[in-house]
Design a protein around this motif. Sequence first.
Motif, short mmCIF file in Angstrom:
data_model
loop_
_atom_site.label_atom_id
_atom_site.label_comp_id
_atom_site.label_asym_id
_atom_site.label_seq_id
_atom_site.Cartn_x
_atom_site.Cartn_y
_atom_site.Cartn_z
N ALA A 130 -24.77 41.59 37.54
CA ALA A 130 -25.40 40.82 38.59
C ALA A 130 -24.45 39.88 39.09
N GLY A 131 -23.75 39.21 38.25
CA GLY A 131 -22.77 38.33 38.69
C GLY A 131 -21.58 38.95 39.57
N MET A 132 -21.20 40.12 39.05
CA MET A 132 -20.13 40.97 39.99
C MET A 132 -20.72 40.93 41.35
N GLU A 133 -22.09 41.47 41.27
CA GLU A 133 -22.74 41.93 42.75
C GLU A 133 -22.70 40.31 43.46
N ALA A 134 -23.23 39.53 43.24
CA ALA A 134 -23.31 38.07 43.57
C ALA A 134 -22.20 37.78 44.37
N LEU B 44 -11.29 33.70 33.79
CA LEU B 44 -12.11 33.92 33.14
C LEU B 44 -13.56 33.41 33.52
N PRO B 45 -14.66 34.31 33.52
CA PRO B 45 -15.92 33.58 34.11
C PRO B 45 -16.35 32.60 33.07
N GLY B 46 -16.94 31.75 33.90
CA GLY B 46 -17.38 30.38 33.39
C GLY B 46 -16.41 29.34 32.95
N ALA B 47 -15.12 29.73 33.01
CA ALA B 47 -14.10 28.68 32.96
C ALA B 47 -13.96 27.43 33.67
N LEU B 48 -14.51 27.82 34.99
CA LEU B 48 -14.06 26.79 36.01
C LEU B 48 -15.10 26.00 35.72
N ALA B 49 -16.39 26.32 35.17
CA ALA B 49 -17.51 25.24 34.74
C ALA B 49 -16.98 24.68 33.34
N GLY B 50 -16.17 24.99 32.49
CA GLY B 50 -15.74 24.28 31.64
C GLY B 50 -15.96 24.98 30.15
N ARG B 51 -16.62 26.42 30.31
CA ARG B 51 -16.79 27.11 29.09
C ARG B 51 -16.68 28.76 29.51
N ALA B 52 -15.48 29.14 29.10
CA ALA B 52 -15.30 30.80 29.58
C ALA B 52 -16.19 31.41 28.65
N VAL B 53 -16.67 32.58 28.97
CA VAL B 53 -17.68 33.34 28.49
C VAL B 53 -16.83 34.30 27.50
N HIS B 54 -15.82 34.51 27.75
CA HIS B 54 -14.62 35.35 26.93
C HIS B 54 -13.55 35.08 26.95
N TYR C 251 -8.43 31.65 56.37
CA TYR C 251 -9.90 31.15 56.18
C TYR C 251 -9.94 31.06 54.64
N CYS C 252 -10.34 29.80 54.24
CA CYS C 252 -10.42 29.47 52.96
C CYS C 252 -11.86 29.40 52.38
N ARG C 253 -12.09 30.08 51.34
CA ARG C 253 -11.62 31.31 50.80
C ARG C 253 -12.52 32.33 50.05
N GLY C 254 -12.13 33.25 49.94
CA GLY C 254 -12.95 34.40 49.09
C GLY C 254 -12.31 34.47 47.86
N GLY C 255 -12.87 35.34 46.87
CA GLY C 255 -12.25 35.82 45.79
C GLY C 255 -13.32 35.52 44.72
N MET C 256 -12.92 34.89 43.64
CA MET C 256 -13.68 34.59 42.28
C MET C 256 -14.34 35.71 41.80
N PHE C 257 -13.90 37.02 41.83
CA PHE C 257 -14.38 38.29 41.63
C PHE C 257 -15.20 38.29 40.05
N PRO C 258 -14.29 37.98 39.21
CA PRO C 258 -14.75 38.14 37.48
C PRO C 258 -16.28 37.73 37.51
N ALA C 259 -17.05 38.14 36.84
CA ALA C 259 -18.34 37.81 36.17
C ALA C 259 -18.70 38.08 34.98
N ALA C 260 -19.65 37.76 34.32
CA ALA C 260 -20.10 38.12 33.00
C ALA C 260 -20.72 39.24 33.13
N ASP C 261 -21.54 39.44 34.07
CA ASP C 261 -22.36 40.71 34.10
C ASP C 261 -22.50 41.47 35.42
#
Length: 292
Positions: free
Chosen positions: A84-88, A115-125, A72-82
Motif C-alpha cells: 500500500a505504501g509503494m502504491e501511494a 529505509l522506510p520510516g527513517a526520515l520520521a526517526g524510526r526505520a522499519v528495517h 521541478y523538486c521533487r519526486g521519489g521517496m519510493f521505498p515503503a514498508a508494504d
Amino acid sequence: MRNFSENHEWLSINTATVRKSLGVDLPLPKIIEACVERGIVAISPWRDQVAAAGLPVISKLVKNHGLKLSGYCRGGMFPAADAAGMEAAYLDNRKAVDEACELNAACLVLVVGGLPGALAGRAVHKDIALSRAQVTDGIAQLLEYAKTCGMPLAIEPLHPMYAADRACINTLEHALDVCDALDPDQTGALGVAVDMYHVWWDPKLQSQIQRAGQKRLLAFHVCDWLTPTTDLLNDRGMMGDGVIDIPKIRGWVEAEGFSGFSEVEIFSTGNWWQRDHKEVLDTCIARHQTAV
Ligand code: ZN
C-alpha cells in the motif's frame, strides 16, 4: 566552456534558496516576483511551495513572465514498508510528473528515498539492498508514465550521509547504473541531476560525468561545502564560500555538451534564510558570475 562572468542568463534559482526571508516563510509568488525584478529567467520550485500558492496560480505566473523551469523538486521517496505504501508513493509521483508537465519543467528531480520510516526517526528495517531494489522498481514504473507525457526523470544521487533517510542512491556511478538498466538506449527520458553538494568529493566524478554524457546530464545544482559544516542538511554554503572547485566541475559537464542552467540550491537555516531574500538573490547573481 560558457562565460558566466558578464551576465546571469544561465542562472536558475532553486526556490528553496529563498524559502525564508529574514527567518520567515516567503511565498512562492513573492520569490518569483523578486527573481523577475532581477532578470533571473529560470527557477526550480518545490512542490510544497507550489501547493501552498496553488498550481494554477504558479502556472499562470510562470507563463506570464516567460520563466523557464530548470527542474521541478521533487519526486521519489519510493521505498515503503508494504504494498500500500509503494502504491501511494507511485500515485504521488504520478502527480508530481503531472505538475512538472503543467509547469513545463526541464525534468522532475528524484530524491529516491532510503529505509522506510527513517526520515520520521524510526526505520522499519535495516535492509538497504531491499530499499535499493524498490527504488529501481519504482523508477521503472514511473518512467513508463513519465514517457507518456514526455517528462524526463533526473535521479539525484545524494551524499552517503543521507543513505538511511533520504536517498540510497549515493554516487553518480550508482545513479547511472540504474539509468543504464532502465533506459539502455539513452532516450533522454532518464538521466541524472548533478548536485555539487552531494558529489564533489567523489574520486570518480569526472569519469562518471564523461560516462553520463549529454543525454544523461539533465540538471546541474550548485552551492558550496563549508568547513566546518554545522548542519548536514541545512548548512549549505554560497558558491565561493567553501571548498568545491565549481568552475572545474562545470567545465567537465560542459565538455560533455551540457548547456542548461546552473541552478543555485542552498538550504541554510542559520545564515542565508536569516537574510533578506533580495540580498540573497543579489548575492546569487554576483557569485554566479565570479564563482561558478
Ligand atoms: Zn539538488
